[in-house]
Scaffold this motif. Structure first.
Motif, PDB file in Angstrom:
ATOM      1  N   SER A   7     -16.705  28.705-117.294  1.00  0.00           N
ATOM      2  CA  SER A   7     -15.904  27.836-118.147  1.00  0.00           C
ATOM      3  C   SER A   7     -15.053  26.928-117.274  1.00  0.00           C
ATOM      4  CB  SER A   7     -15.007  28.666-119.072  1.00  0.00           C
ATOM      5  OG  SER A   7     -14.477  27.832-120.074  1.00  0.00           O
ATOM      6  N   CYS A   8     -14.827  25.731-117.742  1.00  0.00           N
ATOM      7  CA  CYS A   8     -14.095  24.769-116.914  1.00  0.00           C
ATOM      8  C   CYS A   8     -12.951  24.145-117.696  1.00  0.00           C
ATOM      9  CB  CYS A   8     -15.041  23.665-116.462  1.00  0.00           C
ATOM     10  SG  CYS A   8     -16.283  24.280-115.315  1.00  0.00           S
ATOM     11  N   TRP A  27      -9.995  32.959-121.832  1.00  0.00           N
ATOM     12  CA  TRP A  27     -10.372  33.174-120.431  1.00  0.00           C
ATOM     13  C   TRP A  27      -9.784  34.502-119.933  1.00  0.00           C
ATOM     14  CZ3 TRP A  27      -9.973  28.532-116.534  1.00  0.00           C
ATOM     15  CH2 TRP A  27     -10.813  27.499-116.948  1.00  0.00           C
ATOM     16  N   VAL A  28      -8.511  34.676-120.252  1.00  0.00           N
ATOM     17  CA  VAL A  28      -7.819  35.884-119.781  1.00  0.00           C
ATOM     18  C   VAL A  28      -8.491  37.125-120.378  1.00  0.00           C
ATOM     19  CG1 VAL A  28      -5.594  37.086-119.717  1.00  0.00           C
ATOM     20  CG2 VAL A  28      -5.654  34.593-119.553  1.00  0.00           C
ATOM     21  N   ASP A  29      -8.749  37.076-121.685  1.00  0.00           N
ATOM     22  CA  ASP A  29      -9.336  38.234-122.374  1.00  0.00           C
ATOM     23  C   ASP A  29     -10.750  38.553-121.876  1.00  0.00           C
ATOM     24  OD1 ASP A  29      -7.018  38.246-123.810  1.00  0.00           O
ATOM     25  OD2 ASP A  29      -7.856  37.317-125.611  1.00  0.00           O
ATOM     26  N   LEU A  30     -11.527  37.527-121.557  1.00  0.00           N
ATOM     27  CA  LEU A  30     -12.933  37.743-121.177  1.00  0.00           C
ATOM     28  C   LEU A  30     -13.080  38.394-119.797  1.00  0.00           C
ATOM     29  CD1 LEU A  30     -14.404  34.341-122.444  1.00  0.00           C
ATOM     30  CD2 LEU A  30     -14.944  36.594-123.372  1.00  0.00           C
ATOM     31  N   TYR A  38     -14.242  30.405-113.262  1.00  0.00           N
ATOM     32  CA  TYR A  38     -13.402  29.443-113.968  1.00  0.00           C
ATOM     33  C   TYR A  38     -13.083  28.255-113.054  1.00  0.00           C
ATOM     34  CZ  TYR A  38     -12.633  33.102-117.495  1.00  0.00           C
ATOM     35  OH  TYR A  38     -12.786  34.051-118.470  1.00  0.00           O
ATOM     36  N   GLY A  39     -13.584  27.094-113.443  1.00  0.00           N
ATOM     37  CA  GLY A  39     -13.424  25.921-112.589  1.00  0.00           C
ATOM     38  C   GLY A  39     -12.351  24.964-113.062  1.00  0.00           C
ATOM     39  N   ALA A 135     -24.720  20.815-114.571  1.00  0.00           N
ATOM     40  CA  ALA A 135     -24.734  21.333-113.198  1.00  0.00           C
ATOM     41  C   ALA A 135     -23.678  22.423-113.014  1.00  0.00           C
ATOM     42  CB  ALA A 135     -24.512  20.191-112.208  1.00  0.00           C
ATOM     43  N   ASP A 136     -22.480  22.214-113.583  1.00  0.00           N
ATOM     44  CA  ASP A 136     -21.398  23.211-113.472  1.00  0.00           C
ATOM     45  C   ASP A 136     -21.877  24.573-113.970  1.00  0.00           C
ATOM     46  OD1 ASP A 136     -19.696  21.111-112.778  1.00  0.00           O
ATOM     47  OD2 ASP A 136     -18.890  20.883-114.805  1.00  0.00           O
ATOM     48  N   ILE A 137     -22.614  24.535-115.057  1.00  0.00           N
ATOM     49  CA  ILE A 137     -23.034  25.786-115.713  1.00  0.00           C
ATOM     50  C   ILE A 137     -24.235  26.406-114.996  1.00  0.00           C
ATOM     51  CG2 ILE A 137     -23.976  26.743-117.866  1.00  0.00           C
ATOM     52  CD1 ILE A 137     -22.457  24.334-119.279  1.00  0.00           C
ATOM     53  N   LEU A 138     -25.235  25.559-114.740  1.00  0.00           N
ATOM     54  CA  LEU A 138     -26.511  26.100-114.240  1.00  0.00           C
ATOM     55  C   LEU A 138     -26.448  26.490-112.770  1.00  0.00           C
ATOM     56  CD1 LEU A 138     -28.909  23.689-116.160  1.00  0.00           C
ATOM     57  CD2 LEU A 138     -28.376  26.057-116.724  1.00  0.00           C
ATOM     58  N   ILE A 139     -25.549  25.869-112.037  1.00  0.00           N
ATOM     59  CA  ILE A 139     -25.470  26.170-110.600  1.00  0.00           C
ATOM     60  C   ILE A 139     -25.098  27.649-110.364  1.00  0.00           C
ATOM     61  CG2 ILE A 139     -23.038  25.609-110.046  1.00  0.00           C
ATOM     62  CD1 ILE A 139     -24.323  23.840-107.719  1.00  0.00           C
ATOM     63  N   TYR A 140     -24.449  28.256-111.359  1.00  0.00           N
ATOM     64  CA  TYR A 140     -24.100  29.684-111.251  1.00  0.00           C
ATOM     65  C   TYR A 140     -25.002  30.569-112.106  1.00  0.00           C
ATOM     66  CZ  TYR A 140     -20.122  27.506-109.111  1.00  0.00           C
ATOM     67  OH  TYR A 140     -19.347  26.729-108.295  1.00  0.00           O
ATOM     68  N   ASN A 141     -26.029  29.969-112.679  1.00  0.00           N
ATOM     69  CA  ASN A 141     -26.912  30.719-113.581  1.00  0.00           C
ATOM     70  C   ASN A 141     -26.115  31.538-114.596  1.00  0.00           C
ATOM     71  OD1 ASN A 141     -29.825  30.451-113.478  1.00  0.00           O
ATOM     72  ND2 ASN A 141     -29.561  30.776-111.282  1.00  0.00           N
ATOM     73  N   ALA A 142     -25.165  30.857-115.229  1.00  0.00           N
ATOM     74  CA  ALA A 142     -24.306  31.550-116.190  1.00  0.00           C
ATOM     75  C   ALA A 142     -25.102  31.994-117.416  1.00  0.00           C
ATOM     76  CB  ALA A 142     -23.171  30.625-116.630  1.00  0.00           C
TER      77      ALA A 142
END
Ligand code: ADP
Length: 334
Positions: A7-8, A27-30, A38-39, A135-142
């Motif tokens: 998530s960004c 974010w905190v809960d997850l 987290y970017g 790219a933000d998402i896929l680069i980490y294979n989220a």
């Protein structure tokens, strides 16, 4: 193994109750159940007209704010410290159907904002930023991306890009990410409960999580409760919003008591506002204390963020290496 979340957030200044309850609290809960990346996305903050000096400060302000509300330092990274995002974004430019970008409602909204702010200037970056988001998402294979309804269209584009890439290179390389819908409240402006709490609407339209106690109390005390267009017996938008804030603060007992007063027609606004203010002040005091502690160790925290960005970068570098090999670029392996 824990599933991975990406998530960004854009460094656009102060953090208000809407940002916190609507996005960052999640974010905190997850963090307890997922592996979280987290970017703080400074490349994205360049798509609208901006001031370079402010951008740098905003990045650090946001980081200390995020730490203040409870985000773990090791989950945070600064996007521009992982330049592979930009490299993958270029590659994805070539896997993105041009026509889809023009259909993005966010582009339509934001291009008119940009145009108003900057004499008709609309950057090409604003048009292509959903590709950088892919790219933000896929680069980490989220596996999952916690998104609000407004971002669903972008995640759909990310899925299209991933599928197109996988098809073209004949390998199921990218994980196709899924939306993680979580129920988050929408917080309205206390000065005008018909519009959402937002920084862009001006100072009186948002309540900063890190404001001092006197200001928090003043803003809540002056919340609009009667907008004049409410039917007899119906709860006004302003009162509804204060109840929403009270519930979001986790003040269940006070919420139930105030609701009972409302139902019996005995809700006194001055008292109600004090109850809401107490809940907000209590919550924010905790955040403020944590932020102050982080700020007292500023150097150390900055070092840690650089470290966590470097650590997270290793995953991104591996992806880029694989992608270049698959896409026929350079001689990565020789
Ligand atoms: P702003 O409108 O103040 O500039 P942003 O657009 O930067 O806020 O929003 C950052 C995040 O906070 C987004 O995920 C957005 O959905 C969430 N958010 C912003 N305002 C609110 C609000 N009033 N209620 C709930 N969530 C909000």
């Amino acid at each position: 193994m824990k599933k991975r979340i990406l998530s960004c957030i854009q460094p656009t200044g102060d953090m208000h109750l809407g940002n916190y309850f609507g996005a960052v609290k999640n974010w905190v809960d997850l963090q307890a159940d997922y592996e979280c990346f987290y970017g703080v996305v400074d490349y994205h903050a360049m798509t609208m007209p901006y001031d370079p000096k402010k951008l740098k400060n905003n990045v650090w302000d946001l980081i200390f704010n995020l730490i203040g509300v409870g985000v773990d330092v090791e989950n945070l990274f600064i996007q521009s410290l992982v330049p592979e995002h930009a490299e993958l974004s270029w590659i994805f430019n070539c896997f993105t159907p041009f026509g889809r970008l023009g259909q993005m409602t966010q582009f339509k909204d934001k291009s008119s904002q940009s145009s108003e702010k900057s004499e008709g200037f609309i950057s090409a970056g604003l048009f292509t930023y959903p590709i950088l988001q892919a790219a933000d998402i896929l680069i980490y294979n989220a596996d999952f991306v916690p998104v609000g309804k407004d971002q669903e269209q972008h995640l759909e584009l990310t899925r299209t890009v991933a599928q197109r890439f996988n098809n073209q290179v004949k390998k199921e390389y990218f994980t196709i990410p899924e939306c993680l819908f979580t129920e988050t409240p929408k917080i309205m402006s206390t000065a005008d409960p018909s519009r959402k709490m937002s920084k862009s609407a001006g100072e009186k339209h948002y309540i900063s999580v890190f404001a001092d106690e006197a200001r928090l109390r003043k803003q809540i005390r002056s919340a609009v409760t009667d907008s004049g267009d409410t039917l007899e017996g119906e709860m006004s938008a302003g009162v509804k919003n204060l109840f929403e804030i009270l519930r979001a603060c986790g003040a269940d007992e006070a919420y139930a008591e105030m609701m009972k007063n409302h139902e019996s027609g005995e809700l006194r606004y001055a008292e109600f506002k004090d109850v809401v203010a107490d809940a907000v002040v209590g919550l924010c005091a905790e955040f403020k204390a944590r932020k102050e502690e982080a700020l007292a160790n500023k150097k150390d925290i900055k070092y840690k963020i650089k470290q966590s960005s470097a650590e997270i970068r290793k995953t991104a570098q591996q992806t880029i290496k694989d992608v270049k090999e698959l896409a026929g670029l350079g001689n990565v392996k020789f």
